[in-house]
Design a protein around this motif. Structure first.
Motif, PDB file in Angstrom:
ATOM      1  N   THR A   1      63.411  11.908  11.565  1.00  0.00           N
ATOM      2  CA  THR A   1      62.778  12.208  14.099  1.00  0.00           C
ATOM      3  C   THR A   1      63.055  13.909  13.516  1.00  0.00           C
ATOM      4  N   LEU A   2      63.182  15.021  12.535  1.00  0.00           N
ATOM      5  CA  LEU A   2      62.954  16.283  12.593  1.00  0.00           C
ATOM      6  C   LEU A   2      61.622  17.209  13.088  1.00  0.00           C
ATOM      7  N   ILE A   3      60.301  15.833  11.801  1.00  0.00           N
ATOM      8  CA  ILE A   3      58.950  16.159  11.682  1.00  0.00           C
ATOM      9  C   ILE A   3      58.717  15.680  13.748  1.00  0.00           C
ATOM     10  N   HIS A   4      58.891  14.754  13.741  1.00  0.00           N
ATOM     11  CA  HIS A   4      58.678  14.167  15.039  1.00  0.00           C
ATOM     12  C   HIS A   4      58.917  15.415  16.553  1.00  0.00           C
ATOM     13  N   ALA A   5      60.256  15.628  16.136  1.00  0.00           N
ATOM     14  CA  ALA A   5      60.326  16.575  17.331  1.00  0.00           C
ATOM     15  C   ALA A   5      59.344  18.118  17.286  1.00  0.00           C
ATOM     16  N   GLU A   6      59.035  18.450  15.969  1.00  0.00           N
ATOM     17  CA  GLU A   6      58.199  19.580  15.765  1.00  0.00           C
ATOM     18  C   GLU A   6      56.586  19.103  16.432  1.00  0.00           C
ATOM     19  N   ILE A   7      56.350  18.390  15.829  1.00  0.00           N
ATOM     20  CA  ILE A   7      55.498  17.848  16.574  1.00  0.00           C
ATOM     21  C   ILE A   7      54.770  17.565  18.202  1.00  0.00           C
ATOM     22  N   TYR A   8      55.858  17.121  18.659  1.00  0.00           N
ATOM     23  CA  TYR A   8      56.156  17.179  20.395  1.00  0.00           C
ATOM     24  C   TYR A   8      56.508  18.522  20.440  1.00  0.00           C
ATOM     25  N   ARG A   9      57.074  19.706  19.997  1.00  0.00           N
ATOM     26  CA  ARG A   9      56.971  20.498  20.775  1.00  0.00           C
ATOM     27  C   ARG A   9      55.918  21.784  20.509  1.00  0.00           C
ATOM     28  N   LEU A  10      55.408  21.476  19.551  1.00  0.00           N
ATOM     29  CA  LEU A  10      53.734  22.100  19.330  1.00  0.00           C
ATOM     30  C   LEU A  10      52.946  21.281  19.771  1.00  0.00           C
ATOM     31  N   THR A  11      52.614  20.066  20.018  1.00  0.00           N
ATOM     32  CA  THR A  11      51.464  19.671  20.131  1.00  0.00           C
ATOM     33  C   THR A  11      51.489  18.931  22.640  1.00  0.00           C
ATOM     34  N   GLY A  12      52.887  18.729  22.261  1.00  0.00           N
ATOM     35  CA  GLY A  12      52.732  18.243  23.886  1.00  0.00           C
ATOM     36  C   GLY A  12      52.590  16.750  23.803  1.00  0.00           C
ATOM     37  N   CYS A  13      52.020  16.321  22.993  1.00  0.00           N
ATOM     38  CA  CYS A  13      52.106  14.656  22.855  1.00  0.00           C
ATOM     39  C   CYS A  13      52.992  14.442  23.367  1.00  0.00           C
ATOM     40  N   GLY A  14      52.950  12.312  23.952  1.00  0.00           N
ATOM     41  CA  GLY A  14      53.297  11.085  24.167  1.00  0.00           C
ATOM     42  C   GLY A  14      54.168  10.515  23.459  1.00  0.00           C
ATOM     43  N   ALA A  15      53.495  10.362  22.543  1.00  0.00           N
ATOM     44  CA  ALA A  15      53.686   9.094  21.409  1.00  0.00           C
ATOM     45  C   ALA A  15      53.334   9.941  19.644  1.00  0.00           C
ATOM     46  N   ILE A  16      54.242   9.301  18.668  1.00  0.00           N
ATOM     47  CA  ILE A  16      54.323   9.691  18.091  1.00  0.00           C
ATOM     48  C   ILE A  16      54.429   8.064  16.226  1.00  0.00           C
ATOM     49  N   PHE A  17      53.303   8.077  15.866  1.00  0.00           N
ATOM     50  CA  PHE A  17      53.647   6.580  15.341  1.00  0.00           C
ATOM     51  C   PHE A  17      53.149   7.294  13.706  1.00  0.00           C
ATOM     52  N   HIS A  18      54.933   6.932  12.715  1.00  0.00           N
ATOM     53  CA  HIS A  18      54.200   6.727  11.460  1.00  0.00           C
ATOM     54  C   HIS A  18      54.434   5.625  10.552  1.00  0.00           C
ATOM     55  N   ILE A  19      53.723   5.336  10.070  1.00  0.00           N
ATOM     56  CA  ILE A  19      53.471   4.266   9.058  1.00  0.00           C
ATOM     57  C   ILE A  19      53.092   4.596   7.980  1.00  0.00           C
ATOM     58  N   HIS A  20      53.641   3.634   6.799  1.00  0.00           N
ATOM     59  CA  HIS A  20      53.133   3.504   5.175  1.00  0.00           C
ATOM     60  C   HIS A  20      52.311   2.177   4.857  1.00  0.00           C
ATOM     61  N   THR A  21      51.805   2.925   4.629  1.00  0.00           N
ATOM     62  CA  THR A  21      50.359   1.751   3.730  1.00  0.00           C
ATOM     63  C   THR A  21      50.279   1.652   2.484  1.00  0.00           C
ATOM     64  N   ILE A  22      49.699   0.825   2.067  1.00  0.00           N
ATOM     65  CA  ILE A  22      49.226   1.367   0.052  1.00  0.00           C
ATOM     66  C   ILE A  22      47.643   2.457   0.522  1.00  0.00           C
TER      67      ILE A  22
END
Length: 213
Positions: free
Chosen positions: A90-111
């Motif tokens: 969640t800390l990574i999400h918070a930092e991205i929101y703070r820096l970009t002002g974006c509205g949504a963040i998605f994080h996934i693991h794929t091969i």
């Protein structure tokens, strides 16, 4: 703006959007072993007062329950009384929101994003050029060339978050963690989903290209 002053309909909309995206991504097998995390921002966009709904830690994302999400503040701390824990990242999400002002963040693991991030990890970025889905990132130059940043996958999440500011590239709405996964974001859920799907196509394209003689 205080979290409690945010209209209830805005909070419910964020949760509904997260449920829809979670179900879609789960159907694609993008959440193996409870991995991955999703978030949607609510409230104001000033650095000192934003909140976001985020997936709860350790949940099986292939099923839906009333305890799949919780709301946190700009430090990634729950802003309501709850027994749920926010995702470890969640800390990574918070930092991205703070820096970009974006509205949504998605994080996934794929091969594909894991292998490609490891393949180019020493270079610090994944190069891509002339792939059609680069347009999905909002980059329309002919034969466009991009580089997707790759950060080390430290066990200490705060150590990764400290690297985010220097890794951000204005026109690239994503960051890879080495041998781990992709964070993609956008102004809203639709845009973040589009960016994530474009990144995944690009990584799969690169992977198969590397196999060619």
């Amino acid at each position: 703006m205080s979290f409690h002053l945010i209209p209830l309909e805005e909070k419910l909309k964020a949760l509904d959007e997260l449920r829809t995206v979670k179900e879609l991504f789960a159907s694609r097998g993008w959440f193996p072993g409870t991995s991955g995390n999703l978030s949607v921002r609510v409230g104001g966009f000033a650095e000192e007062a934003f909140y976001f709904a985020v997936t709860a830690s350790g949940k099986d994302k292939s099923v839906s329950t009333p305890e799949d999400f919780l709301f946190v503040d700009q430090q990634g701390k729950p802003c309501e009384t709850t027994g749920l824990k926010p995702s470890a990242e969640t800390l990574i999400h918070a930092e991205i929101y703070r820096l970009t002002g974006c509205g949504a963040i998605f994080h996934i693991h794929t091969i594909f994003n894991s292998i490609i991030s490891e393949r180019y990890g020493d270079k610090g970025a994944v190069p891509a050029q002339g792939i059609e889905l680069i347009k999905g990132l909002g980059i329309w130059e002919e034969n466009a060339k991009i580089e997707v940043p790759v950060l080390p996958n430290y066990a200490n999440i705060s150590k990764i978050a400290e690297l985010v500011p220097d890794a951000l590239k204005g026109d690239i709405p994503g960051i890879l963690l080495r041998n781990h996964g992709i964070y993609a974001w956008g102004n809203n859920v639709f845009e973040a989903k589009r960016h994530l799907e474009a990144f995944e196509f690009i990584f799969e394209h690169i992977y198969h290209s590397l196999l060619l003689p």
